[in-house]
Design a protein around this motif. Structure first.
Motif, mmCIF file in Angstrom:
data_model
loop_
_atom_site.group_PDB
_atom_site.id
_atom_site.type_symbol
_atom_site.label_atom_id
_atom_site.label_comp_id
_atom_site.label_asym_id
_atom_site.label_seq_id
_atom_site.Cartn_x
_atom_site.Cartn_y
_atom_site.Cartn_z
ATOM 1 N N GLU A 270 0.852 -1.181 0.000
ATOM 2 C CA GLU A 270 0.000 0.000 0.000
ATOM 3 C C GLU A 270 0.891 1.234 0.000
ATOM 4 N N ASP A 271 0.301 2.355 -0.353
ATOM 5 C CA ASP A 271 1.078 3.594 -0.478
ATOM 6 C C ASP A 271 1.212 4.259 0.891
ATOM 7 N N SER A 272 2.079 3.704 1.747
ATOM 8 C CA SER A 272 2.261 4.222 3.102
ATOM 9 C C SER A 272 3.720 4.589 3.301
ATOM 10 N N GLU A 273 4.061 5.849 3.065
ATOM 11 C CA GLU A 273 5.443 6.286 3.221
ATOM 12 C C GLU A 273 5.846 6.344 4.686
ATOM 13 N N ARG A 274 4.912 6.664 5.562
ATOM 14 C CA ARG A 274 5.253 6.747 6.982
ATOM 15 C C ARG A 274 5.735 5.398 7.495
ATOM 16 N N ARG A 275 5.048 4.328 7.129
ATOM 17 C CA ARG A 275 5.460 3.000 7.572
ATOM 18 C C ARG A 275 6.821 2.630 6.970
ATOM 19 N N THR A 276 7.025 2.990 5.709
ATOM 20 C CA THR A 276 8.295 2.678 5.057
ATOM 21 C C THR A 276 9.453 3.372 5.761
ATOM 22 N N ARG A 277 9.282 4.634 6.128
ATOM 23 C CA ARG A 277 10.342 5.371 6.816
ATOM 24 C C ARG A 277 10.605 4.793 8.198
ATOM 25 N N ALA A 278 9.538 4.413 8.909
ATOM 26 C CA ALA A 278 9.704 3.843 10.248
ATOM 27 C C ALA A 278 10.454 2.516 10.198
ATOM 28 N N VAL A 279 10.080 1.677 9.252
ATOM 29 C CA VAL A 279 10.760 0.385 9.097
ATOM 30 C C VAL A 279 12.229 0.586 8.760
ATOM 31 N N MET A 280 12.529 1.568 7.936
ATOM 32 C CA MET A 280 13.907 1.842 7.562
ATOM 33 C C MET A 280 14.745 2.238 8.778
ATOM 34 N N GLY A 281 14.225 3.087 9.649
ATOM 35 C CA GLY A 281 14.966 3.488 10.836
ATOM 36 C C GLY A 281 15.187 2.341 11.805
ATOM 37 N N ILE A 282 14.155 1.518 12.009
ATOM 38 C CA ILE A 282 14.295 0.370 12.915
ATOM 39 C C ILE A 282 15.330 -0.620 12.381
ATOM 40 N N ALA A 283 15.316 -0.851 11.083
ATOM 41 C CA ALA A 283 16.257 -1.801 10.483
ATOM 42 C C ALA A 283 17.693 -1.304 10.606
ATOM 43 N N LEU A 284 17.924 -0.019 10.472
ATOM 44 C CA LEU A 284 19.276 0.518 10.611
ATOM 45 C C LEU A 284 19.774 0.366 12.047
ATOM 46 N N ALA A 285 18.905 0.587 13.017
ATOM 47 C CA ALA A 285 19.300 0.389 14.417
ATOM 48 C C ALA A 285 19.642 -1.080 14.680
ATOM 49 N N ALA A 286 18.857 -1.996 14.121
ATOM 50 C CA ALA A 286 19.146 -3.421 14.285
ATOM 51 C C ALA A 286 20.459 -3.791 13.601
ATOM 52 N N ALA A 287 20.743 -3.177 12.452
ATOM 53 C CA ALA A 287 21.992 -3.464 11.744
ATOM 54 C C ALA A 287 23.203 -3.035 12.563
ATOM 55 N N LEU A 288 23.089 -1.915 13.259
ATOM 56 C CA LEU A 288 24.203 -1.429 14.073
ATOM 57 C C LEU A 288 24.493 -2.394 15.216
ATOM 58 N N LEU A 289 23.451 -2.892 15.869
ATOM 59 C CA LEU A 289 23.643 -3.842 16.963
ATOM 60 C C LEU A 289 24.196 -5.174 16.454
ATOM 61 N N ALA A 290 23.701 -5.625 15.307
ATOM 62 C CA ALA A 290 24.170 -6.895 14.754
ATOM 63 C C ALA A 290 25.628 -6.812 14.320
ATOM 64 N N LEU A 291 26.046 -5.660 13.814
ATOM 65 C CA LEU A 291 27.444 -5.484 13.419
ATOM 66 C C LEU A 291 28.374 -5.673 14.613
ATOM 67 N N LEU A 292 28.006 -5.075 15.730
ATOM 68 C CA LEU A 292 28.814 -5.243 16.936
ATOM 69 C C LEU A 292 28.835 -6.706 17.368
ATOM 70 N N GLY A 293 27.701 -7.390 17.217
ATOM 71 C CA GLY A 293 27.630 -8.786 17.600
ATOM 72 C C GLY A 293 28.536 -9.681 16.783
ATOM 73 N N VAL A 294 28.658 -9.399 15.471
ATOM 74 C CA VAL A 294 29.512 -10.221 14.613
ATOM 75 C C VAL A 294 30.961 -10.163 15.077
ATOM 76 N N TYR A 295 31.443 -8.975 15.373
ATOM 77 C CA TYR A 295 32.859 -8.808 15.698
ATOM 78 C C TYR A 295 33.181 -9.122 17.160
ATOM 79 N N LEU A 296 32.177 -9.076 18.038
ATOM 80 C CA LEU A 296 32.434 -9.321 19.459
ATOM 81 C C LEU A 296 32.040 -10.716 19.902
ATOM 82 N N SER A 297 31.337 -11.449 19.059
ATOM 83 C CA SER A 297 30.847 -12.767 19.457
ATOM 84 C C SER A 297 32.001 -13.722 19.733
ATOM 85 N N PRO A 298 31.951 -14.451 20.867
ATOM 86 C CA PRO A 298 33.032 -15.392 21.186
ATOM 87 C C PRO A 298 32.831 -16.774 20.578
ATOM 88 N N VAL A 299 31.623 -17.065 20.059
ATOM 89 C CA VAL A 299 31.337 -18.402 19.537
ATOM 90 C C VAL A 299 30.768 -18.295 18.132
#
Length: 398
Positions: A270-299
């Motif tokens: 559907e033509d919902s730009e507000r939802r698209t922008r919100a999803v984009m911001g949440i995904a970027l925050a998750a990407a930042l946390l996951a990046l740290l996890g890749v390099y800091l993970s001990p296993v």
């Protein structure tokens, strides 16, 4: 949609394979060239040099020349680049990366424009454009293990020769694709023929366009810089061989594929730009946390989980940016998508170069800090886009 744009989907998949070979076989390629992992991995950043110069210089022309013809020429150039990669020495590898970057700078905007133009300004246009990139990630999902198997017989050089043959074979289909009718059975409506500078001015006047291009730049710098050194990271930290790493690469590509596929369907439902922008911001925050996890993970299992989340998050951001650009920039769609590709290529160049320099001087944690900076830049740009759009909406209220 797939029945209408299948030539673009095939070409999109082939376009990713040369760098899949470089990433998957980075360790043996570096040994063959007599260079270090960081040095050879940073060569991929040269693709950004050629892609940025080509993408910016030719951006206004993507909408003026038949997209099928542009894509056919780019695919022929990709075949030449694959042949160059089979020659020995760092100079040949540098030429391979540079020419591949130039080819991709032309190929993907042309394919995305051709796919979107078949469906006009409907939500299906954004879905078609995202499917072109989804096909690219599907190639990364199945490409690595499929490339490893024949490489046992003919080596990674043989893979590049096979890619060259496939590229040349698809050229006639793309030329014919450029003359096909639209999905509605009518000739596709050509984009307005704006002048060279007028196309740039028209794009700059579109609200949020520059913020979206900045998101693409930061996202590409973070993900591509990360992928450039993913093989040595797993080899050094978890002692994975090239064969086992192919499965990690497929996990990353498969996560990106599923994230891109599902996000493309959801964001264009559907033509919902507000939802698209919100999803984009949440995904970027998750990407930042996951990046740290890749390099800091001990296993290993936790590192693989974070690798999957990282790729899926970046896929969602990529689909969101493509959706918003296709919707907002209908009159200069070719220019917007070309500059978007150029911005991602610039991010690739700076991300791979900066991460390689950090890795060579201070190790993997320094590289992670650099890549986190690129992700944070994309997140700030996304938040700026949300704020600017909300302010504009308030100004329009009576």
């Amino acid at each position: 949609i797939i029945a209408e744009i299948w030539p673009a989907l095939l070409a999109s998949a082939v376009g990713l394979l040369p760098f899949t070979v470089l990433s998957t076989f980075l360790v043996p390629i570096a040994d063959w060239a007599g260079a270090g992992y960081a040095e050879v991995g940073s060569l991929r950043g040269l693709a950004g040099v050629g892609a940025v110069l080509t993408g910016v210089a030719l951006a206004p022309l993507i909408g003026r020349i038949a997209p099928g013809r542009v894509a056919a020429a780019a695919l022929a150039l990709l075949g030449i680049a694959a042949v160059l990669g089979t020659f020995s020495g760092l100079a040949a590898l540098a030429a391979f990366c540079l020419v591949t970057g130039i080819s991709n700078a032309l190929l993907y905007p042309a394919l995305s424009t051709a796919a979107a133009d078949r469906f006009g300004n409907t939500p299906t246009a954004g879905r078609a454009a995202t499917l072109v990139m989804t096909a690219q990630t599907l190639a990364s999902t199945v490409g690595a293990p499929l490339l490893v198997l024949p490489a046992l017989w003919w080596g990674w050089q043989g893979n590049l020769v096979a890619i060259a043959i496939a590229s040349f074979a698809l050229v006639p289909a793309l030329l014919r694709y450029g003359r096909m009718e639209s999905g509605a059975g009518q000739p596709a409506q050509p984009a307005p023929r704006l002048g060279y500078l007028a196309a740039f001015r028209s794009l700059a006047a579109i609200p949020g366009a520059r913020a979206l291009l900045l998101v693409s730049f930061g996202r590409a710098g973070a993900l591509m810089g990360h992928l450039a050194f993913l093989a040595p990271l797993y080899a050094d930290k978890f002692q994975l061989s090239t064969g086992w790493f192919a499965f990690v690469w497929s996990l990353s590509g498969g996560s990106f594929f599923l994230g891109h596929l599902l996000a493309g369907r959801m964001l264009n439902a559907e033509d919902s730009e507000r939802r698209t922008r919100a999803v984009m911001g949440i995904a970027l925050a998750a990407a930042l946390l996951a990046l740290l996890g890749v390099y800091l993970s001990p296993v290993l299992p936790l590192a693989m989980l974070c690798t999957s989340v990282l790729s899926a998050s970046h896929a969602v951001v990529s689909a969101a940016v493509m959706t918003l650009l296709v919707r907002r920039c209908a009159e200069v769609r070719g220019t917007a998508l070309s500059l978007n590709a150029a911005g991602m290529s610039l991010g690739l160049f700076l991300g791979a170069g900066a991460a390689g320099a950090a890795l060579g001087t201070a190790g993997y944690l320094a590289a992670a800090a650099v890549l986190g900076g690129f992700t944070l830049l994309a997140l700030i740009a996304a938040l700026t886009l949300c704020t600017a759009t909300n302010d504009e909406s308030m100004e329009r209220q009576p």
